[in-house]
Design a protein around this motif. Structure first.
Motif, PDB file in Angstrom:
ATOM      1  N   PRO A  29       0.810  -1.221   0.000  1.00 34.87           N
ATOM      2  CA  PRO A  29       0.000   0.000   0.000  1.00 34.87           C
ATOM      3  C   PRO A  29       0.847   1.278   0.000  1.00 34.87           C
ATOM      4  O   PRO A  29       0.490   2.274  -0.644  1.00 34.87           O
ATOM      5  CB  PRO A  29      -0.816  -0.118   1.293  1.00 34.87           C
ATOM      6  CG  PRO A  29      -0.855  -1.570   1.593  1.00 34.87           C
ATOM      7  CD  PRO A  29       0.460  -2.115   1.128  1.00 34.87           C
ATOM      8  N   ALA A  30       1.983   1.265   0.734  1.00 40.42           N
ATOM      9  CA  ALA A  30       2.836   2.458   0.761  1.00 40.42           C
ATOM     10  C   ALA A  30       3.383   2.771  -0.617  1.00 40.42           C
ATOM     11  O   ALA A  30       3.488   3.946  -1.009  1.00 40.42           O
ATOM     12  CB  ALA A  30       3.975   2.257   1.756  1.00 40.42           C
ATOM     13  N   VAL A  32       2.019   1.856  -3.677  1.00 40.89           N
ATOM     14  CA  VAL A  32       0.995   2.257  -4.645  1.00 40.89           C
ATOM     15  C   VAL A  32       0.381   3.612  -4.295  1.00 40.89           C
ATOM     16  O   VAL A  32      -0.132   4.307  -5.183  1.00 40.89           O
ATOM     17  CB  VAL A  32      -0.111   1.189  -4.768  1.00 40.89           C
ATOM     18  CG1 VAL A  32       0.480  -0.116  -5.267  1.00 40.89           C
ATOM     19  CG2 VAL A  32      -0.851   0.994  -3.462  1.00 40.89           C
ATOM     20  N   ASN A  33       0.438   4.005  -3.030  1.00 38.73           N
ATOM     21  CA  ASN A  33      -0.138   5.286  -2.630  1.00 38.73           C
ATOM     22  C   ASN A  33       0.861   6.442  -2.704  1.00 38.73           C
ATOM     23  O   ASN A  33       0.503   7.582  -2.404  1.00 38.73           O
ATOM     24  CB  ASN A  33      -0.700   5.194  -1.207  1.00 38.73           C
ATOM     25  CG  ASN A  33      -1.934   4.318  -1.131  1.00 38.73           C
ATOM     26  OD1 ASN A  33      -2.739   4.284  -2.064  1.00 38.73           O
ATOM     27  ND2 ASN A  33      -2.103   3.601  -0.031  1.00 38.73           N
ATOM     28  N   HIS A  34       2.089   6.159  -3.090  1.00 40.50           N
ATOM     29  CA  HIS A  34       3.109   7.211  -3.157  1.00 40.50           C
ATOM     30  C   HIS A  34       3.375   7.564  -4.617  1.00 40.50           C
ATOM     31  O   HIS A  34       3.701   6.694  -5.425  1.00 40.50           O
ATOM     32  CB  HIS A  34       4.400   6.742  -2.488  1.00 40.50           C
ATOM     33  CG  HIS A  34       5.304   7.868  -2.112  1.00 40.50           C
ATOM     34  ND1 HIS A  34       5.916   8.687  -3.046  1.00 40.50           N
ATOM     35  CD2 HIS A  34       5.686   8.341  -0.902  1.00 40.50           C
ATOM     36  CE1 HIS A  34       6.635   9.594  -2.434  1.00 40.50           C
ATOM     37  NE2 HIS A  34       6.513   9.415  -1.131  1.00 40.50           N
ATOM     38  N   PRO A  35       3.249   8.849  -4.974  1.00 42.74           N
ATOM     39  CA  PRO A  35       3.400   9.236  -6.384  1.00 42.74           C
ATOM     40  C   PRO A  35       4.802   9.038  -6.947  1.00 42.74           C
ATOM     41  O   PRO A  35       4.982   9.034  -8.167  1.00 42.74           O
ATOM     42  CB  PRO A  35       3.023  10.720  -6.383  1.00 42.74           C
ATOM     43  CG  PRO A  35       3.272  11.183  -4.980  1.00 42.74           C
ATOM     44  CD  PRO A  35       2.931  10.007  -4.115  1.00 42.74           C
ATOM     45  N   ASN A  38       6.173   3.379  -8.489  1.00 36.79           N
ATOM     46  CA  ASN A  38       5.222   2.668  -9.338  1.00 36.79           C
ATOM     47  C   ASN A  38       5.453   1.174  -9.156  1.00 36.79           C
ATOM     48  O   ASN A  38       6.524   0.660  -9.488  1.00 36.79           O
ATOM     49  CB  ASN A  38       5.435   3.064 -10.803  1.00 36.79           C
ATOM     50  CG  ASN A  38       4.507   2.304 -11.735  1.00 36.79           C
ATOM     51  OD1 ASN A  38       3.434   1.868 -11.340  1.00 36.79           O
ATOM     52  ND2 ASN A  38       4.916   2.142 -12.986  1.00 36.79           N
ATOM     53  N   ASN A  56      -5.800  -6.379  -6.080  1.00 36.16           N
ATOM     54  CA  ASN A  56      -5.831  -5.119  -5.330  1.00 36.16           C
ATOM     55  C   ASN A  56      -5.136  -3.980  -6.045  1.00 36.16           C
ATOM     56  O   ASN A  56      -5.609  -2.832  -6.024  1.00 36.16           O
ATOM     57  CB  ASN A  56      -5.185  -5.313  -3.958  1.00 36.16           C
ATOM     58  CG  ASN A  56      -6.093  -6.023  -2.974  1.00 36.16           C
ATOM     59  OD1 ASN A  56      -7.202  -6.398  -3.304  1.00 36.16           O
ATOM     60  ND2 ASN A  56      -5.618  -6.213  -1.758  1.00 36.16           N
ATOM     61  N   TRP A  57      -3.979  -4.281  -6.665  1.00 36.21           N
ATOM     62  CA  TRP A  57      -3.126  -3.192  -7.155  1.00 36.21           C
ATOM     63  C   TRP A  57      -2.714  -3.336  -8.617  1.00 36.21           C
ATOM     64  O   TRP A  57      -1.886  -2.561  -9.099  1.00 36.21           O
ATOM     65  CB  TRP A  57      -1.868  -3.094  -6.263  1.00 36.21           C
ATOM     66  CG  TRP A  57      -2.212  -2.894  -4.827  1.00 36.21           C
ATOM     67  CD1 TRP A  57      -2.887  -1.836  -4.282  1.00 36.21           C
ATOM     68  CD2 TRP A  57      -1.927  -3.771  -3.735  1.00 36.21           C
ATOM     69  NE1 TRP A  57      -3.041  -1.997  -2.929  1.00 36.21           N
ATOM     70  CE2 TRP A  57      -2.450  -3.178  -2.550  1.00 36.21           C
ATOM     71  CE3 TRP A  57      -1.265  -4.996  -3.617  1.00 36.21           C
ATOM     72  CZ2 TRP A  57      -2.347  -3.760  -1.305  1.00 36.21           C
ATOM     73  CZ3 TRP A  57      -1.158  -5.591  -2.381  1.00 36.21           C
ATOM     74  CH2 TRP A  57      -1.691  -4.987  -1.238  1.00 36.21           C
ATOM     75  N   ASP A 313       7.072  10.414   6.206  1.00 35.89           N
ATOM     76  CA  ASP A 313       6.789   9.208   5.436  1.00 35.89           C
ATOM     77  C   ASP A 313       8.123   8.561   5.079  1.00 35.89           C
ATOM     78  O   ASP A 313       8.966   9.176   4.426  1.00 35.89           O
ATOM     79  CB  ASP A 313       6.015   9.589   4.165  1.00 35.89           C
ATOM     80  CG  ASP A 313       5.583   8.386   3.345  1.00 35.89           C
ATOM     81  OD1 ASP A 313       6.267   7.343   3.415  1.00 35.89           O
ATOM     82  OD2 ASP A 313       4.580   8.491   2.628  1.00 35.89           O
ATOM     83  N   TYR A 315       8.780   6.361   2.982  1.00 37.60           N
ATOM     84  CA  TYR A 315       8.947   6.257   1.531  1.00 37.60           C
ATOM     85  C   TYR A 315       9.330   7.603   0.913  1.00 37.60           C
ATOM     86  O   TYR A 315      10.022   7.632  -0.112  1.00 37.60           O
ATOM     87  CB  TYR A 315       7.704   5.649   0.883  1.00 37.60           C
ATOM     88  CG  TYR A 315       7.791   4.147   0.805  1.00 37.60           C
ATOM     89  CD1 TYR A 315       8.229   3.511  -0.355  1.00 37.60           C
ATOM     90  CD2 TYR A 315       7.472   3.352   1.908  1.00 37.60           C
ATOM     91  CE1 TYR A 315       8.329   2.133  -0.425  1.00 37.60           C
ATOM     92  CE2 TYR A 315       7.577   1.966   1.844  1.00 37.60           C
ATOM     93  CZ  TYR A 315       8.014   1.373   0.680  1.00 37.60           C
ATOM     94  OH  TYR A 315       8.140   0.001   0.620  1.00 37.60           O
TER      95      TYR A 315
END
Length: 355
Positions: A29-30, A32-35, A38, A56-57, A313, A315
């Motif tokens: 999740p970290a 896929v949710n971070h711009p 990828n 999910n992703w 964060d 990430y």
């Protein structure tokens, strides 16, 4: 207006190895949710986990790490596999030209870690350990409190991570690299090193036990460290505590700070030397009036909240390190010191002596 480095940079192609608790529950999740990242592929031996991640992703799943790395050519590989596989997976990532973000504990020994770092240097790629506790509000707020010198010189720190859990998963077994010395001590000892500025450690005492676990890896760990500066660090890590243990207490010559976990605040008690009565030392053997030594100090109380919403964060920090060359949130030298401490703990535990 000029764009930020993040908005003007292509996301880092990122592959994830391991879809267990930490890989599936946090790292995927970290990513896929971070711009800036990828997710281009995931690898895990279990087909149902790969299918769940793909659903999910929309990331393709691979049962072979080598195939994923060859086909997807990631910029970064996040390693969330069991500890026993970290060296193998790190070597594969470096061989395919990727940087590595590896979950803790990054290695089973200092020698294994040195081999991993050397492989990165040879490939011209970076190795970063995932050690998030050192950037959380709880520790950052404590460091701010200590920087104000309210407590005076610090002489002792008590840290506890306690619960009652009859461990029966893979981390309950030594052959898998399990046990609380590898698992939670990787966090708690890293906190202590960060808090003391990675001061050299003069002595290490460690005692472990198997109490409530179903396996042969320790679920009870007692560690006592003394730094070269004389700070005594007392760490309790237990999954055999049926009642809660105070998580943090820090003691100085003029006060103390205690972590109130339910309220998420530090409670500080201290006095200001200029406000204290003059201390008259009596060197004679006859106590004046046969009284026990006692004085009323003008204690001050302070409540300091730790705002978890302000936590950096990890990430973000990883991207800045990989893409921009900024300093790592934890260096390889600092991780090496952490692994050396864990090895000294094992030596003390096996011999019954200080290490």
């Amino acid at each position: 207006m000029s764009s930020s480095p993040l908005s003007s940079s292509a996301p880092l192609r990122t592959a994830l190895i391991g879809l267990g608790r930490i890989g599936f529950g946090y790292h995927a999740p970290a990513i896929v949710n971070h711009p800036a990242f990828n997710l281009v592929g995931v690898a895990d031996p279990l087909p149902e986990r790969r299918a769940e991640a793909t659903a999910n992703w929309q990331a393709p799943g691979f049962d072979s790490v080598e195939t994923m790395l060859r086909e997807k050519r990631p910029d970064v590989v996040v390693i969330a596999s069991p500890t026993t596989l970290h060296q193998e997976h790190t070597a594969a990532a470096f061989a395919h030209g990727a940087h590595v973000l590896c979950d803790k504990p990054v290695a089973r020994s200092v020698a294994e870690f040195d081999t991993m770092v050397a492989a990165g240097a040879a490939a011209g790629r970076k190795f970063l350990a995932y050690q998030p506790n050192r950037i959380k509000a709880e520790l950052r707020t404590l460091r701010d409190i200590l920087a104000q010198n309210l407590l005076g010189p610090i002489h002792a720190i008590k840290r506890a991570n306690s619960s009652f859990t009859r461990r029966a998963d893979w981390q309950a077994f030594r052959a898998n690299g399990g046990g609380m010395l590898n698992n939670y001590a990787s966090h708690q000892l890293d906190e202590m090193l960060a808090l003391t500025g990675h001061a050299p450690v003069r002595s290490v005492f460690c005692h472990t036990r198997c109490v409530a676990t179903a396996g042969d890896a320790e679920d009870f760990v007692k560690i006592v460290l003394v730094t070269e500066g004389g700070v005594l660090i007392d760490v309790d890590i237990t999954q055999a505590a049926a009642q809660p243990v105070t998580a943090w207490q820090v003691f100085g010559s003029r006060g103390a700070a205690t972590w109130d976990a339910p309220a998420h605040v530090w409670r500080v008690l201290y006095y200001v030397p200029e406000e204290a009565p003059l201390l008259n030392a009596q060197q004679g053997l006859a106590a004046a009036g046969r009284k026990y030594a006692h004085e009323e100090l003008p204690w001050r109380e302070l409540t300091v909240p730790a705002d978890a919403t302000s936590d950096p964060d990890y990430y973000d920090l990883a991207w800045r390190h990989f893409a921009l060359g900024e300093p790592a949130p934890v260096t390889t030298d600092e991780i090496r010191q952490l692994l050396q401490l864990i090895e000294r703990c094992r030596t003390s535990d096996s011999t019954g002596n200080l290490a």
